[in-house]
Design a protein around this motif. Structure first.
Motif, PDB file in Angstrom:
ATOM      1  N   GLY A 180      30.640  47.204  41.979  1.00 12.67           N
ATOM      2  CA  GLY A 180      29.512  46.290  42.172  1.00 12.67           C
ATOM      3  C   GLY A 180      29.846  45.089  43.044  1.00 12.67           C
TER       4      GLY A 180
ATOM      5  N   ARG B 144      28.810  45.879  34.531  1.00 12.04           N
ATOM      6  CA  ARG B 144      28.346  47.133  33.950  1.00 12.04           C
ATOM      7  C   ARG B 144      28.968  47.421  32.584  1.00 12.04           C
TER       8      ARG B 144
ATOM      9  N   ILE C 230      28.839  41.128  32.775  1.00 13.60           N
ATOM     10  CA  ILE C 230      27.445  41.497  33.081  1.00 13.60           C
ATOM     11  C   ILE C 230      27.186  42.865  32.454  1.00 13.60           C
TER      12      ILE C 230
ATOM     13  N   PRO D  59      36.212  48.626  49.308  1.00 15.11           N
ATOM     14  CA  PRO D  59      37.041  48.871  48.130  1.00 15.11           C
ATOM     15  C   PRO D  59      38.514  48.815  48.506  1.00 15.11           C
TER      16      PRO D  59
ATOM     17  N   LEU E 261      17.907  46.784  40.762  1.00 16.09           N
ATOM     18  CA  LEU E 261      18.759  45.618  41.017  1.00 16.09           C
ATOM     19  C   LEU E 261      18.840  45.296  42.494  1.00 16.09           C
TER      20      LEU E 261
ATOM     21  N   ALA F 129      37.904  47.175  42.837  1.00 19.02           N
ATOM     22  CA  ALA F 129      37.973  48.625  43.002  1.00 19.02           C
ATOM     23  C   ALA F 129      36.650  49.179  43.550  1.00 19.02           C
TER      24      ALA F 129
HETATM   25  N1  LIG Z   1      25.179  45.412  36.201  1.00 22.62           N
HETATM   26  C1  LIG Z   1      24.739  46.551  36.757  1.00 22.62           C
HETATM   27  N2  LIG Z   1      23.955  47.405  36.064  1.00 22.62           N
HETATM   28  C2  LIG Z   1      23.529  48.562  36.612  1.00 22.62           C
HETATM   29  N3  LIG Z   1      23.814  48.956  37.849  1.00 22.62           N
HETATM   30  C3  LIG Z   1      24.596  48.160  38.604  1.00 22.62           C
HETATM   31  C4  LIG Z   1      25.091  46.912  38.112  1.00 22.62           C
HETATM   32  N4  LIG Z   1      25.808  46.322  39.101  1.00 22.62           N
HETATM   33  C5  LIG Z   1      25.772  47.165  40.154  1.00 22.62           C
HETATM   34  N5  LIG Z   1      25.042  48.267  39.867  1.00 22.62           N
HETATM   35  C6  LIG Z   1      24.783  49.404  40.755  1.00 22.62           C
HETATM   36  O1  LIG Z   1      26.031  50.031  41.014  1.00 22.62           O
HETATM   37  C7  LIG Z   1      26.008  50.644  42.291  1.00 22.62           C
HETATM   38  C8  LIG Z   1      27.261  50.252  43.068  1.00 22.62           C
HETATM   39  O2  LIG Z   1      27.195  48.868  43.368  1.00 22.62           O
HETATM   40  P1  LIG Z   1      27.822  48.267  44.707  1.00 22.62           P
HETATM   41  O3  LIG Z   1      27.364  49.031  45.890  1.00 22.62           O
HETATM   42  O4  LIG Z   1      27.556  46.815  44.671  1.00 22.62           O
HETATM   43  O5  LIG Z   1      29.360  48.565  44.427  1.00 22.62           O
HETATM   44  P2  LIG Z   1      30.587  48.270  45.415  1.00 22.62           P
HETATM   45  O6  LIG Z   1      31.716  47.814  44.563  1.00 22.62           O
HETATM   46  O7  LIG Z   1      30.174  47.388  46.507  1.00 22.62           O
HETATM   47  O8  LIG Z   1      30.868  49.738  45.964  1.00 22.62           O
HETATM   48  P3  LIG Z   1      31.860  50.108  47.194  1.00 22.62           P
HETATM   49  O9  LIG Z   1      33.256  49.962  46.634  1.00 22.62           O
HETATM   50  O10 LIG Z   1      31.503  51.525  47.481  1.00 22.62           O
HETATM   51  O11 LIG Z   1      31.578  49.155  48.297  1.00 22.62           O
HETATM   52  C9  LIG Z   1      24.718  50.202  42.963  1.00 22.62           C
HETATM   53  O12 LIG Z   1      23.787  51.241  42.851  1.00 22.62           O
HETATM   54  C10 LIG Z   1      24.278  49.017  42.121  1.00 22.62           C
HETATM   55  O13 LIG Z   1      22.866  48.847  42.100  1.00 22.62           O
END
Ligand SMILES: Nc1ncnc2c1ncn2[C@@H]1O[C@H](COP(=O)(O)OP(=O)(O)OP(=O)(O)O)[C@@H](O)[C@H]1O
Ligand SMILES: [Mg+2]
Length: 364
Positions: free
Chosen positions: A22, A269, A328, A146, A335, A18
């Protein structure tokens, strides 16, 4: 001596899930973990956050992976450029320089390809194929946009075929033979929409692309085969939030129904349970009533979040019994740099003796 943890996911690894859970960060961290094992690995990212892009040396879109300076192994990274991926594919299939030029500069091609390239799933999967074919990498980790729908991936090769070889194209080819007759309904509409020169452009489009249709069909079939190859595995990234949990379960069901290989679930998260707050009376003595109340309220909120996340995690674990699952925690601090990726990598693939991991959990 403890055994090294098994690698999460197969040689080709597609991180799906989704929005905002992350995926991009986990894909980069997975790649880092593999590089740290000594592999030559490439990660293909989509729209990385600016800081992460900078850390990976990817401020600009590029068609080629770049080497990221890390310790062990070889980490390579690139940002997916959907339009360029399609252009390169066409260029690669062109019989000669002239055909290539005519195809890529054709107005109809440019219009249609911009629409097709808008589908990042398609370009991502096509790139995976190319890198697998000629990259010489031990493994490839693919980030994805996503997606709510696993079919966006499965459909990707078919979409490529439809682009050049679908019914619409056949119709156009059939009518293209009658290019002079602007009264033919399809061409008439195109003509009205985009100007008189369009008929000439369509004819030129068919001349240029026509000879590639077979090659494109073969490529689409090869890409689809790769998607279904057991070496191509899907790592589903989720968060324990309720809406995400349900979306993830539905998504994974689709992947399984389509007989794609689900390799692991990463629940990202997760808010951990903290220390219990001291009794309010004791706090009030130290801080005064007002402040003690605030502290209790915030600890209460934290606990509620941790309880809700634990429930989400449990629901996911129950729904994905038998699948390697990694949780995680919500992490503090930076990060989106190489050190941050390493911190995450330790959860994804803990190294024997590493002490920076407080509660990694891998369950088969
Ligand atoms: N375990 C974690 N703890 C805290 N922050 C996190 C963690 N994992 C990811 N993040 C933060 O969450 C945010 C979103 O992460 P990311 O861009 O990887 O998501 P994504 O799923 O790729 O988003 P999109 O669907 O928009 O592509 C980023 O700012 C990242 O640093
Ligand atoms: Mg992302």
């Amino acid at each position: 001596m403890s055994e090294p943890a098994p690698q999460l996911g197969g040689r080709l690894c597609i991180c799906v899930g989704a929005g905002g859970v992350g995926k991009t960060t986990v894909a980069a961290a997975l790649a880092r973990a593999r590089a740290d094992r000594g592999q030559r690995v490439v990660v293909v990212t989509i729209d990385p956050a600016p800081r992460l892009a900078q850390a990976l040396g990817l401020e600009e879109l590029s068609g080629e992976p770049r080497r990221v300076p890390t310790g062990a192994g070889e980490l390579w990274a690139m940002r997916l450029d959907p339009k360029r991926t399609l252009d390169e594919l066409i260029a690669g299939l062109a019989a000669d320089e002239g055909v290539r030029e005519r195809a890529l500069s054709n107005r109809i091609y440019r219009e249609l390809s911009a629409a097709v390239a808008g589908s990042q799933e398609f370009s991502a999967v096509a790139k995976l194929y190319e890198l697998d074919r000629d990259g010489g990498f031990d493994s490839i980790v693919l980030d994805t946009p996503p997606s709510r729908n696993a079919l966006d991936f499965l459909d990707a090769p078919a979409r490529l075929m439809r682009f050049f070889d679908g019914r619409a194209l056949r119709l156009l080819i059939a009518q293209g033979g009658l290019a002079g007759r602007a009264s033919a309904p399809f061409l008439g509409v195109l003509g009205r929409l985009t100007g008189a020169g369009v008929l000439r452009e369509i004819a030129a489009f068919f001349t240029a692309i026509g000879g590639m249709v077979e090659g494109l069909g073969a490529r689409a079939a090869a890409v689809e085969k790769l998607l279904r190859d057991p070496a191509t595995t899907f790592v589903v990234v989720a968060s324990p939030r309720r809406a995400v949990v349900e979306e993830t379960i539905a998504f994974a069901r689709e992947l399984r129904a389509a007989k794609l290989t689900l390799a692991a679930l990463v629940v990202n998260r997760v808010h951990p349970a903290g220390q219990p707050a001291p009794p309010q009376a004791a706090l009030a003595e130290l801080l005064g009533e007002r402040l003690a109340e605030l502290v209790h309220a915030s600890v209460g909120e934290r606990d509620a979040r941790a309880t809700a996340d634990a429930a989400g995690l449990m629901r996911l674990r129950e729904s994905f019994m038998g699948l390697a699952t990694v949780a995680i925690p919500e992490l503090e601090g930076e990060l989106e740099d190489l050190a941050g990726l390493e911190r995450l990598a330790l959860y994804l693939e803990p190294r024997p003796g590493s002490s920076s991991v407080d509660s990694p959990s891998v369950a088969q």
